[in-house]
Scaffold this active site. Structure first.
Site, PDB file in Angstrom:
ATOM      1  CB  CYS A 156      31.372  -7.695  11.623  1.00  7.60           C
ATOM      2  SG  CYS A 156      31.764  -7.568   9.875  1.00  7.60           S
ATOM      3  CD  GLN A 157      27.603  -8.949   7.658  1.00  5.29           C
ATOM      4  OE1 GLN A 157      27.550  -9.537   8.733  1.00  5.29           O
ATOM      5  NE2 GLN A 157      28.020  -9.543   6.562  1.00  5.29           N
TER       6      GLN A 157
END
Length: 78
Positions: free
Chosen positions: A1-2
């Site tokens: 998700c970064q």
């Protein structure tokens, strides 16, 4: 998700980590489970003007999957 997070660089699919979502869809096409769930951050809907999410949805459709999405706000559940 970064790759999609507001706390990250927000590069979406331009980030190698973001492209893992497309590898996930490719694996779905090979394994063909009846259902799948992709969990990520809410901003995944907005990177690259929403085109990244559109690419993910398009890839799911190309594999023969229908789709639905929901944003859940889990603040206060911790």
């Amino acid at each position: 998700c970064q790759a999609f997070s507001l706390n990250g660089r927000r590069e979406g699919l331009a980030d190698p980590r973001g492209r893992l979502a497309l590898h996930f869809v490719r694996l779905l096409g090979e394994v063909r489970p009846r259902w799948c769930v992709w969990e990520n951050v809410a901003n995944a809907l907005h990177t690259n003007g929403g085109r990244d999410f559109g690419a993910l949805i398009g890839a799911l459709e190309d594999c023969g999957y229908g789709w639905a999405y929901r944003v859940l706000d889990l603040r206060g559940f911790g």
